[in-house]
Design an enzyme around this catalytic site. Structure first.
Site, PDB file in Angstrom:
ATOM      1  N   VAL A   9       0.850  -1.183   0.000  1.00 43.64           N
ATOM      2  CA  VAL A   9       0.000   0.000   0.000  1.00 43.64           C
ATOM      3  C   VAL A   9       0.887   1.234   0.000  1.00 43.64           C
ATOM      4  CG1 VAL A   9      -0.175   0.252   2.508  1.00 43.64           C
ATOM      5  CG2 VAL A   9      -2.026   1.077   1.065  1.00 43.64           C
ATOM      6  N   SER A  10       0.432   2.257  -0.716  1.00 45.31           N
ATOM      7  CA  SER A  10       1.093   3.557  -0.654  1.00 45.31           C
ATOM      8  C   SER A  10       0.229   4.477   0.192  1.00 45.31           C
ATOM      9  CB  SER A  10       1.277   4.150  -2.053  1.00 45.31           C
ATOM     10  OG  SER A  10       0.027   4.475  -2.625  1.00 45.31           O
ATOM     11  N   THR A  11       0.817   5.541   0.686  1.00 43.89           N
ATOM     12  CA  THR A  11       0.071   6.452   1.569  1.00 43.89           C
ATOM     13  C   THR A  11      -1.151   7.022   0.872  1.00 43.89           C
ATOM     14  OG1 THR A  11       2.153   7.033   2.646  1.00 43.89           O
ATOM     15  CG2 THR A  11       0.271   8.480   3.037  1.00 43.89           C
ATOM     16  N   GLU A  13      -2.888   5.776  -1.652  1.00 45.96           N
ATOM     17  CA  GLU A  13      -3.903   4.761  -1.905  1.00 45.96           C
ATOM     18  C   GLU A  13      -4.686   4.436  -0.642  1.00 45.96           C
ATOM     19  OE1 GLU A  13      -1.774   2.237  -5.516  1.00 45.96           O
ATOM     20  OE2 GLU A  13      -1.250   1.854  -3.447  1.00 45.96           O
ATOM     21  N   GLN A  14      -3.986   4.411   0.477  1.00 46.57           N
ATOM     22  CA  GLN A  14      -4.658   4.128   1.733  1.00 46.57           C
ATOM     23  C   GLN A  14      -5.671   5.221   2.065  1.00 46.57           C
ATOM     24  OE1 GLN A  14      -2.127   2.952   4.928  1.00 46.57           O
ATOM     25  NE2 GLN A  14      -3.626   3.394   6.504  1.00 46.57           N
TER      26      GLN A  14
END
Length: 484
Positions: A9-11, A13-14
């Protein structure tokens, strides 16, 4: 079957899609349990992009695949493991070599058949296209912000800080004071290293709290943002911010640096004779060469050296000009500078009323600069039109070529116009001569020579024939001086 659960997960996307580490882990664990798979390990990447395969946990999973610890790789979605078609091919090839399968918990992907492999490749292609398209949209959006005078973010240039509400760069008073000091010191004859030393001695540090160096000074001197023009993405956005120094001062600084680079090694090299190279004989016009004579032996065994200049034609008897001491040359030179300063000051006082109006050259300069900015803005509009399929590729190339030709013509006209501006402008000469005289005694011989080479074309001197004495110096005078 032993399963390796890959979670990424990327920041962003979260925050936008809720692809949290915990959510993915819960769903993948339940899916593996429903398939009666044994979970070998979790491979978790947090805040990492899928733009390439340089990821620690992904590399660790690959090693486990090679050693046979994993029979199937399970992901929440395909784009969790890769967004690149090329990377996908490499991953599938690695899995096939080690008899390992691939499974997405939320998508129907099956790598055990040719059709399944083809389908997963097509989906990866769309994922890559979306990523590249997003990057293009982001870049165009940032360019549009720049055109509107809004800073796109990142590190603010020295002398400015970022205003989050207005999304603009505003002058930082403390840093601006240091920036002006740097430009003023350099224009007064100090080199980059000496300027750095002076700024450090006055207690100023860089934004990071480190001492100034020649390189950091050079970065400041060559950055057009000091004059209000921001350099971004290979382009220079003119009048983007409020200037800290004038355009004239910035251009003079660039000219000064260029002159120092072009100066011959002999002229720029170490020298004890500041006037060598520019001092000319008032009788025959030949160059005066620096020499020295040695005095009597002192009590401590040392000898004094007395510097003087001799006409290069006097040796062969072609000129009767006698050698003249460096002290006399220095005194009459400063005397002439002070007289020229008074003359330019008088001329400036007479022209104060006239100088309140903007000259035709300045008006034309602003007009040409505005036209150049319009071309730069129009070039981006053509790119956006092509991206929106409003024009064809051929039309884009044709219009870009037309703009490029117009840009070259306007730039040439602007350069020619700037050269038409008088060199002996009273305002410039008063400031230049004042700085020159005030700082002359602070410079060593080498710095004096460099400053003279940059500021003065030639100095013609003559003197009476008699030699000077301790009580009465030899009378000399400057017959002509030409400034650059």
């Amino acid at each position: 079957m032993k399963a390796g659960l890959y979670i990424r997960v990327s920041t962003d996307e979260q925050a936008k899609h809720g692809f949290s580490i915990r959510a993915q882990k819960d769903k993948l664990t339940k899916f593996a349990t429903s398939q009666d798979w044994d979970i070998e390990d979790y491979y978790i990447e947090e805040g990492v992009s899928a733009k390439d395969m340089l990821r620690p946990e992904l590399s660790r999973m690959f090693e486990d695949i090679k050693t046979g610890k994993i029979d199937v790789v399970l992901v929440y979605k395909l784009d969790r493991i890769t967004r690149s078609v090329r990377d996908l091919y490499n991953i599938l090839d690695l899995l096939e070599q080690h008899n390992c399968k691939f499974k997405s918990a939320t998508e129907v992907y099956d790598t055990t058949s040719a059709i399944g492999r083809m389908f997963i490749t097509l989906v990866a292609s769309f994922a890559q296209f979306e990523r590249e398209n997003l990057g293009e949209r982001v870049r165009m959006g940032m360019e549009r912000m720049m055109e509107e005078g809004k800073f796109t973010g990142g590190i603010s240039p020295f002398g400015y800080h970022y205003n989050k509400e207005a999304k603009t760069l505003v002058i930082d008073d403390d840093e601006a004071q240091v920036l002006r000091l740097i430009f003023d010191s350099y224009m007064r004859g100090l080199g980059e290293e000496r300027t750095a030393k002076k700024v450090n001695q006055m207690g100023h540090t860089t934004r990071n709290g480190t001492t100034w160096t020649g390189k950091t000074i050079r970065d400041i001197l060559t950055n057009p943002v000091a004059a209000g023009h921001l350099r971004w993405g290979g382009e220079v956005y003119r009048n983007f911010v409020d200037p800290i120094i004038s355009e004239d001062q910035f251009q003079q600084c660039l000219k000064l640096r260029e002159s120092r680079r072009e100066m011959s090694p002999r002229a720029a090299g170490p020298s004890h004779y500041p006037f060598s190279g520019i001092l000319k004989c008032g009788r025959c016009g030949a160059a005066l060469k620096g020499q020295y004579r040695v005095g009597r032996v002192k009590e401590d065994g040392s000898r004094s050296k007395f510097k003087h200049y001799v006409c290069t034609k006097a040796r062969g008897g072609s000129c009767d000009f006698k050698q003249i001491s460096d002290t006399v040359v220095n005194d009459v030179f400063l005397k002439r500078l002070n007289q020229d300063l008074k003359d330019y000051q008088t001329a400036l006082d007479k022209e104060k009323d006239a100088q309140q109006e903007v000259s035709n050259i300045e008006k034309e300069t602003r007009y040409l600069e505005a036209q150049i900015n319009k071309i730069q803005s129009r070039k981006r509009k053509w790119q956006l039109a092509y991206a929106d399929e409003a024009i064809t590729l051929e039309e884009l190339k044709e219009r870009t070529a037309e703009d490029r030709e117009a840009h070259e013509i306007l730039t040439k006209q602007l350069d020619e116009l700037k050269q038409e501006q008088p060199d002996a402008d009273p305002v410039y000469m008063v400031d230049a001569l004042t700085d020159f005289i005030e700082n002359w005694h602070e410079l060593d011989d080498q710095e004096k020579k460099i400053t003279l080479q940059l500021f003065v074309e030639r100095v013609v001197i003559d003197a009476e024939d008699r030699r000077g004495t301790k009580t009465q110096l030899r009378q000399a005078w400057i017959t002509d001086i030409v400034y650059k």
